[in-house]
Design an enzyme around this catalytic site. Structure first.
Site, mmCIF file in Angstrom:
data_model
loop_
_atom_site.group_PDB
_atom_site.id
_atom_site.type_symbol
_atom_site.label_atom_id
_atom_site.label_comp_id
_atom_site.label_asym_id
_atom_site.label_seq_id
_atom_site.Cartn_x
_atom_site.Cartn_y
_atom_site.Cartn_z
ATOM 1 C CG HIS A 1 38.515 -32.527 61.128
ATOM 2 N ND1 HIS A 1 37.408 -32.058 61.957
ATOM 3 C CD2 HIS A 1 39.588 -32.367 61.867
ATOM 4 C CE1 HIS A 1 37.930 -31.497 62.936
ATOM 5 N NE2 HIS A 1 39.239 -31.546 62.946
ATOM 6 C CD GLU B 1 39.441 -34.843 56.819
ATOM 7 O OE1 GLU B 1 38.270 -35.139 56.607
ATOM 8 O OE2 GLU B 1 39.761 -33.763 56.958
ATOM 9 C CG PHE C 1 42.929 -31.467 70.776
ATOM 10 C CD1 PHE C 1 43.653 -31.414 69.242
ATOM 11 C CD2 PHE C 1 42.923 -30.176 71.045
ATOM 12 C CE1 PHE C 1 44.178 -30.396 68.643
ATOM 13 C CE2 PHE C 1 43.710 -28.857 70.609
ATOM 14 C CZ PHE C 1 44.140 -29.155 69.415
ATOM 15 C CB CYS D 1 37.083 -30.911 67.024
ATOM 16 S SG CYS D 1 37.958 -29.440 67.811
ATOM 17 C CG HIS E 1 37.509 -26.090 63.885
ATOM 18 N ND1 HIS E 1 36.507 -26.794 64.656
ATOM 19 C CD2 HIS E 1 38.631 -26.744 64.272
ATOM 20 C CE1 HIS E 1 36.603 -27.809 64.923
ATOM 21 N NE2 HIS E 1 38.025 -28.012 64.884
ATOM 22 C CE LYS F 1 36.282 -27.994 61.220
ATOM 23 N NZ LYS F 1 35.958 -29.172 60.553
#
Length: 410
Positions: free
Chosen positions: A301, A312, A398, A163, A339, A334
């Site tokens: 994010h 975050e 990830f 991502c 996403h 988002k």
């Protein structure tokens, strides 16, 4: 001395709209692009919602004979790039071509084509596989096709870092211009993985929201009742130019890419650490030669996962300083778009630039019960007018990969 890099054009295809203007109009008014899945019968799945691109016609951008050679993420990249080049009023001449590069991030690549072709070979045998199968699915073909179509003969590659792919691609593209290896870079991210395989896979991780009865309310970062992210698709493309070159051809710089910071958690494949994102943000700020107190807005994010959102916000406080962080407007777009995985940073960079140009912090929608641990200004439910001279865009992926971009008004 490194060269300055500016954004001169933007293009996008996403669940909110198939161009920049319609996308921004919905973002500023806090509208959701999440609906029930139509690509396949999802009635037997725990998650039955996604952020599908709507009313997209590839023949508006691509010759009919070529469409069957491309998986969907490539088609989105071609459409978004065409808009971005028009926005920048840039035509890549044969003379300019060697100084133009392409770097479009892709997280997974042609998953729809892979799943479809796998079923064909199992059910009908290997002779029934299309000779276009391999090139239509390879991740770097988004960059490859853009290079071919527009005569960009410089750097051409794809960053695949889950991502964070698009943010890495934009940041790396800026570095290429900074060191003088290109005058123009086509950069961003593209993704289309709304398939039964992806929904089942992310679903088995319990990563996806299951709020199937209220699709438009399913993506809800920072809300106490958030239950995962919503898988989405699309593309965001930026045209980056060396500042002096842009001025020499009469282009109008929109904003400057002033900083880029990267890091690795070195911790866990899927679970986040606060140290990694903090380091990426700190590096980006240092690269931009600014302080945390100068940051006005952060496009977070913010996926809507219980752990990730708080992690975050804690990283932002550590990187900027707790008091400075409380003065920043933060939002997760988002909440509206879902996403886009490897394409998310491209779209979110586009939204960040538009926020700066309009001095408007976009909302984080669906915040009905704010998580008490979310103690920063996440711009709940309604956009906020404020001067935005400096903005960050965060993307984490990830594998513990992190990338932060710093945008400044020119």
């Amino acid at each position: 001395m490194k060269k300055r890099v500016v954004v001169t054009g933007i293009g996008t295809v996403n669940p909110l709209g198939n161009d920049l203007e319609s996308t921004w109009e919905k973002v500023r008014h806090g509208q959701s692009g999440i609906t029930r899945i139509t690509r396949f019968d999802a009635s037997g799945f725990s998650t039955q919602i996604a952020g599908e691109v709507k009313d997209f016609e590839p023949l508006d951008f691509i010759h009919k004979k070529e469409v069957k050679k491309m998986d969907i993420f490539i088609q989105y990249a071609i459409a978004a790039c065409q808009e971005a080049l028009q926005h920048a009023n840039l035509e890549i001449s044969e003379e300019l071509g060697p100084d133009v590069g392409v770097c479009v991030g892709v997280g997974i690549g042609g998953l729809p084509g892979i799943q479809k072709s796998s079923m064909i070979v199992e059910e009908r045998g290997p002779s029934k596989i299309s000779p276009f199968f391999i090139p239509m699915c390879i991740s770097n073909m988004a960059s490859g096709y853009l290079s071919i179509l527009h005569g960009a003969k410089g750097y051409s590659a794809t960053t695949t870092s889950a991502c964070s792919s698009a943010n890495h691609s934009i940041g790396d593209a800026a570095r290429i211009i900074e060191r003088g290896d290109a005058k123009v870079m086509i950069a961003g991210g593209a993704e289309s993985t709304i398939t039964s395989l992806a929904i089942a896979g992310f679903g088995s991780m319990k990563a996806l929201s299951r709020r199937n009865d209220e699709p438009e309310k399913a993506s809800r970062p920072y809300d106490k009742d958030r239950d995962g992210f919503v898988l989405s698709e699309g593309c965001g493309i930026l045209i980056l130019e060396e500042y002096e070159f842009a001025l020499s051809r009469g282009a109008k710089p929109l904003v400057e890419i002033a900083g880029y910071g990267v890091s690795s958690d070195a911790y866990h494949i899927t679970a986040p650490s606060v140290e990694g994102p903090t380091l990426a943000i700190k590096k980006a700020i240092a690269d931009a030669d600014i302080s945390g107190a100068e940051v006005d807005y952060i496009n977070a994010h913010g996926t809507g996962t219980p752990t990730g959102d708080i992690n975050e916000l804690n990283a932002i406080k550590l990187a900027l300083g707790e008091q400075e962080a409380k003065k920043v407007s933060i939002s997760s777009s988002k909440s509206m778009t879902g996403h886009l995985l490897g394409g998310s940073g491209g779209l979110e960079s586009a939204i960040t630039v538009m926020a700066m140009l309009n001095n408007l912090a976009p909302p984080t929608i669906n915040v009905e019960n704010l998580d008490p641990e979310c103690d920063l200004d996440i711009t709940p439910n309604k956009a906020k007018e404020r001067n935005i001279d400096v903005a960050l865009s965060n993307s984490f992926g990830f594998g513990g990969t992190n990338a932060t971009l710093v945008f400044k008004k020119v």
